[in-house]
Design an enzyme around this catalytic site. Sequence first.
Site, PDB file in Angstrom:
ATOM      1  N   SER A 719      55.965  10.236  61.159  1.00 41.47           N
ATOM      2  CA  SER A 719      54.931  11.083  60.562  1.00 41.47           C
ATOM      3  C   SER A 719      53.907  10.316  59.739  1.00 41.47           C
ATOM      4  CB  SER A 719      55.582  12.165  59.689  1.00 41.47           C
ATOM      5  OG  SER A 719      56.297  11.568  58.625  1.00 41.47           O
ATOM      6  N   LYS A 762      56.593  18.715  52.187  1.00 41.73           N
ATOM      7  CA  LYS A 762      55.450  17.812  52.057  1.00 41.73           C
ATOM      8  C   LYS A 762      54.314  18.469  51.278  1.00 41.73           C
ATOM      9  CE  LYS A 762      56.488  15.322  56.342  1.00 41.73           C
ATOM     10  NZ  LYS A 762      56.075  15.014  57.719  1.00 41.73           N
TER      11      LYS A 762
END
Length: 814
Positions: A719, A762
């Site tokens: 990611s 996140k």
Amino acid sequence: MPKDPEDLTAISNNSLIDLVAEEPVGFEPYLYDDDNQSQVSSHKFKLPDVIGILPIRNVVAYPGTVTPLAVGRKKSKALIAKIVPHESIIGLLTQRDPDIDRPGFDNLYSVGTAASVLKITKLPQGSLHIVVHSVIRFRVAEEVATRPYLKARVRPLNVKIRMTKKIQALMVSVRRAANRVIALSPNVPEEASVMLENIEDPSALADFLAANLSLDIAKKQELLEELDAARRLQQISLVLANQLEVLELSHKIQGRVKESIDKNQREYFLQEQLKAIQTELGQKDHRSDELKQIAQNIAKARMPRKVEDEAIRELDRLSKIPPVSPEYSVIRTYLDWVCELPWSVQTKDQLDINKAQRILNADHYDLRRVKKRILEFLAVRKLNPAGKSPILCFVGPPGVGKTSLGKSIARAMGREFVRISLGGIRDEADIRGHRRTYIGALPGRILQELRKCGTKNPVFMLDELDKIGSDFRGDPASALLEVLDPEQNSSFTDHYLDQPFNLSSVMFIGTANYTEPVPPALRDRMEVIELPGYTETEKLNIARRYLIPRQLKEHGLRKNQCSLKDEATVALIRGYTREAGVRNLERNIAAVCRAVATEIAKGKKRRATIGQKGLAKILGPAQFESELALRTAIPGVATALAYTPVGGELLFIESAFMPGKGRLQLTGQIGEVMKESAQAAFSIVKANAGKLKIDPDKFSKFDYHVHVPAGAIPKDGPSAGIAMFTSLVSLLLGKPTRPDVAMTGEITLRGLVLPVGGLKEKTLAAKQAGIKTVILPARNKKDLSEVPKEAKKGVKFEFVKNTAEALKVAIDTS
């Protein structure tokens, strides 16, 4: 063709048990030579130059021994037919390989003994039985003939020995050891010791013992070929010492066994006498009462018929075993376990949906999805009481309330709550138990906890499923496959119990920080419910409702004695904790309560209200600062969002270049997947240098270094690919990224941005760090609905399909 009968010796060659042969063992007398003090024969034995050779197998003939032999081979019979008893001399040579039926000289040892034939007897079957007296060693000098029997020219080997005090001492030692072996060996005649004492010649003593010791043929042949009598006696001494040690140990073991048997017989006899005395005196037999009590416990347990039959059989065995027997306690412990398990005891479920909802709301803040699933389970249970219990698995960072949620479920359903921690378990027996053959065997943790709670339908929490280990003792995760399968756990069999136990009524709940370490087969049996981290507002509400009141009570404080302002709680959340859950927040609240309790206990204060300023006096300066304070305006730095088992984190991707040849170096303890993302980002930048207005010569004249702090923490995953690409472009263009922008997404070599997971964690990390703009993959847009409104407030989300769109947001490329 079938083999001829073997030539065998009649004297035992296994031990000193058969020391006395059927015929007397004779030895040549010896005298001393005055010149050299050596032993020489008093009358020289006349050995012919050429003699017939009789092959023997599985035996070595020594000088001075009388040996009976069975002769059945054709050549051997031809040799015996030519000899005259008491007059003819033959040579005895041992075969190297006893399985060869027609041996030649190449299969015979070259050293043997010359023997005089004393007696020949013909047997009805056609074979011959002879008795030979071995006289002297010889060596084959030349092969003369092989038909009709073997003939050889031989050379006698005379043994000469110098009599010294050392030899005499060695003979005394060997005699003593041999006599000790005879004493410890059963069925040995007394003549054996007398014969040993009458042999004065060292060589004859060594030959006599070598012929009767338990040695292999190769070792016996080696002793025959040894002409130095002193060395032969030393080797015999070592063999006797070894055999003596074995016999003494065997004698000691037999003594212990006899003592044990005698003791058990004596105790059994005394027990029977005691029973008779108690009967005469009219006293109670406590053992009978004990057996009756066990029988009653078996009846009360209401166990399945098959299990009850097995328990009755074990009880019958117990009644026939003396209490002093070790097996008595094993069977008694087993029956106690069988009787105490809740075979038919269960609590009645409270299936009031509204009441359960009130309990869940009172115990936990938010967690709407989890509460909804629990209420659905209760509703289905109410409509179908015989339905199978689902296997739930709560997955989330530490401190989000997974374990306490299990307790609330048990309270809402009116069931007992059981919890076992699986962290670090490596032995399959912890789940399935040990077999009863092992000393100290017990059932596995599953049945142990059911016995403690006393019901067959508790809420059973299996904590830390992701931390199960495995080694040579088995895989506990594999043992859980049967436990957590509603189709199989109705007949779960523990190794100790060895009888099926119905676990279908148990509501199993697993917990894990993340699902990757959980084996796929085990994960497939469970319904995974994710518990993401809390937002700042959620933490504030949890602190108000649960943490602060609980810590005040634990520290003996009343509400009017200590209070925390909301600004102080927010400061605790922002400056003193960095977590997805609330565990560290509760620890800091406890530290504040301890400080206030100390002041009140000293009498300095009666009550205290803690604000933001007072917090610094108690806990010191803030431990965490905004991550943006660490950012600088230097090109080559990009902010990535990462997901960890303890929540979301910000990663700073740093890039630098120096003179070189275009090599790429990666540091920061990053895993293989993240390394591949960095290499893919570097390739995209090189391939699109023209579009990005980057000088192509920079790739051949400079080396590049990508670093991901903190270097001591392992990192992996795809990611951060978009952030690595942005960092490299920022470095090569000499333009810094926007300090309020963070990004996440996997990239391909075509420059596409692929979706990632952990969106809520996140986003919470970005919100807490003060990020204003978050760059996300376009395919993650549908997942934004799972992010709380509070986490999205004040944050702008930019959804991009490729790297070019991401650069427009992160870097001003104009």
